[in-house]
Scaffold this active site. Structure first.
Site, PDB file in Angstrom:
ATOM      1  N   ARG A 104       1.139  -1.262  -0.386  1.00  0.00           N
ATOM      2  CA  ARG A 104       0.103  -0.024   0.124  1.00  0.00           C
ATOM      3  C   ARG A 104       0.466   1.398  -0.188  1.00  0.00           C
ATOM      4  O   ARG A 104       1.670   1.605   1.403  1.00  0.00           O
ATOM      5  CB  ARG A 104      -1.193   0.072   1.278  1.00  0.00           C
ATOM      6  CG  ARG A 104      -1.306   1.551   1.324  1.00  0.00           C
ATOM      7  CD  ARG A 104      -3.244   1.557   0.929  1.00  0.00           C
ATOM      8  NE  ARG A 104      -3.100   2.665   0.977  1.00  0.00           N
ATOM      9  CZ  ARG A 104      -4.373   2.605   1.494  1.00  0.00           C
ATOM     10  NH1 ARG A 104      -5.242   2.236   2.025  1.00  0.00           N
ATOM     11  NH2 ARG A 104      -5.351   3.925   1.664  1.00  0.00           N
ATOM     12  N   ARG A 107      -5.506   1.607  -4.525  1.00  0.00           N
ATOM     13  CA  ARG A 107      -4.991   1.158  -3.561  1.00  0.00           C
ATOM     14  C   ARG A 107      -4.936  -0.484  -3.728  1.00  0.00           C
ATOM     15  O   ARG A 107      -5.570  -1.159  -4.257  1.00  0.00           O
ATOM     16  CB  ARG A 107      -5.708   1.584  -2.159  1.00  0.00           C
ATOM     17  CG  ARG A 107      -7.003   1.038  -2.000  1.00  0.00           C
ATOM     18  CD  ARG A 107      -7.943   1.935  -2.278  1.00  0.00           C
ATOM     19  NE  ARG A 107      -7.444   3.600  -2.393  1.00  0.00           N
ATOM     20  CZ  ARG A 107      -7.754   4.397  -0.571  1.00  0.00           C
ATOM     21  NH1 ARG A 107      -7.899   4.045   0.158  1.00  0.00           N
ATOM     22  NH2 ARG A 107      -7.191   5.246  -1.219  1.00  0.00           N
ATOM     23  N   ASP A 129      -6.554  -1.670   1.320  1.00  0.00           N
ATOM     24  CA  ASP A 129      -7.519  -1.196   1.982  1.00  0.00           C
ATOM     25  C   ASP A 129      -8.070  -1.335   3.186  1.00  0.00           C
ATOM     26  O   ASP A 129      -9.067  -2.534   3.115  1.00  0.00           O
ATOM     27  CB  ASP A 129      -8.624   0.335   1.412  1.00  0.00           C
ATOM     28  CG  ASP A 129      -8.695   1.048   2.196  1.00  0.00           C
ATOM     29  OD1 ASP A 129      -7.898   1.771   2.866  1.00  0.00           O
ATOM     30  OD2 ASP A 129      -9.749   1.671   1.951  1.00  0.00           O
ATOM     31  N   ASP A 172     -10.718  -0.957   6.285  1.00  0.00           N
ATOM     32  CA  ASP A 172     -11.156  -0.273   7.311  1.00  0.00           C
ATOM     33  C   ASP A 172     -11.753  -0.899   8.710  1.00  0.00           C
ATOM     34  O   ASP A 172     -12.020  -1.884   9.008  1.00  0.00           O
ATOM     35  CB  ASP A 172     -12.591   0.742   6.972  1.00  0.00           C
ATOM     36  CG  ASP A 172     -11.614   1.307   5.758  1.00  0.00           C
ATOM     37  OD1 ASP A 172     -10.468   2.342   5.938  1.00  0.00           O
ATOM     38  OD2 ASP A 172     -11.950   2.018   4.820  1.00  0.00           O
TER      39      ASP A 172
HETATM   40  N1  ROI Z   1     -14.739   2.118  -3.911  1.00  0.00           N
HETATM   41  C1  ROI Z   1     -15.021   1.370  -3.954  1.00  0.00           C
HETATM   42  N2  ROI Z   1     -16.796   0.965  -4.639  1.00  0.00           N
HETATM   43  N3  ROI Z   1     -14.643  -0.109  -3.098  1.00  0.00           N
HETATM   44  C2  ROI Z   1     -13.754   0.656  -1.980  1.00  0.00           C
HETATM   45  O1  ROI Z   1     -13.522   0.328  -1.211  1.00  0.00           O
HETATM   46  C3  ROI Z   1     -13.536   1.984  -2.741  1.00  0.00           C
HETATM   47  N4  ROI Z   1     -12.233   2.846  -1.365  1.00  0.00           N
HETATM   48  C4  ROI Z   1     -11.948   4.229  -1.086  1.00  0.00           C
HETATM   49  C5  ROI Z   1     -12.865   4.786  -2.467  1.00  0.00           C
HETATM   50  C6  ROI Z   1     -11.405   5.911  -3.377  1.00  0.00           C
HETATM   51  C7  ROI Z   1     -13.176   6.090  -1.873  1.00  0.00           C
HETATM   52  N5  ROI Z   1     -13.608   4.419  -3.279  1.00  0.00           N
HETATM   53  C8  ROI Z   1     -13.765   2.846  -2.865  1.00  0.00           C
HETATM   54  O2  ROI Z   1     -11.378   4.198  -0.743  1.00  0.00           O
END
Ligand code: ROI
Length: 166
Positions: A83, A92, A95, A97
């Site tokens: 990352r 990315r 991610d 979260d």
């Molecule tokens: N869009 C989708 N569909 N899924 C994600 O996990 C995701 N993550 C992000 C951003 C770029 C906002 N868009 C995303 O961080």
């Protein structure tokens, strides 16, 4: 033990493999157990510009790690999987979260929980509902089923794939 929901997302470098590697790493975390995993969902990228479609999943963990210890651990997994934090809302490899940490509300410079944008994101809410089993109350008094009614699933594809807990 605290029950924690986390979201995984990837749209670079073989996203399905990224999610599977993240899952394997999460299973190795000390004092942490992966309790449930959603299906893997595919969706167009939310946010500015054009970037590849994302794969997303939501996991339920039971953990003894504090919120910051868990954040540090998940950020290390992101780094291990290449990352690079450069462009906000850019593509990315991985991610992770922290969506919900028990019923805690956290507002620190490093960490905001519940995740501040989860309430509008179908790629979070639908997989979350898939594994929550029942309606969930959020710490701000909102509830998952009401949020889902306000959030279209248009463009969100539930695949037949999932991260397996065994
Ligand atoms: N869009 C989708 N569909 N899924 C994600 O996990 C995701 N993550 C992000 C951003 C770029 C906002 N868009 C995303 O961080």
């Amino acid at each position: 033990m605290t029950f924690v929901y986390i979201g995984l997302g990837s749209n670079l470098c073989d996203p399905e493999n990224q999610l599977r590697s993240a899952f394997a790493a999460l299973k190795q975390l000390q004092d942490t157990h992966v309790k449930r995993t959603s299906s893997i969902y595919r969706s167009a990228a939310v946010g500015p510009g054009t970037q590849p479609d994302y794969l997303n999943a939501v996991l339920l963990l039971a953990t003894k790690l504090s919120p910051t210890a868990l954040l540090d651990a998940t950020q290390q997994i992101e780094l291990n999987q290449g990352r690079v934090r450069d462009i906000r809302w850019g593509a990315r490899t991985l991610d992770i979260d922290l969506l919900l940490y028990g019923d805690l509300q956290i507002d620190s410079p490093k960490l905001t929980v519940p995740h501040p944008r989860m309430q509008q994101r179908n790629f979070v809410l639908y997989p979350l509902r898939e594994i929550s089993g029942t309606n969930l109350s959020l710490p701000d008094g909102s509830d998952l089923d009401t949020l889902l009614k306000q959030c279209t699933n248009a463009g969100l594809i539930k695949t037949k794939y999932r991260l397996l807990t065994n």
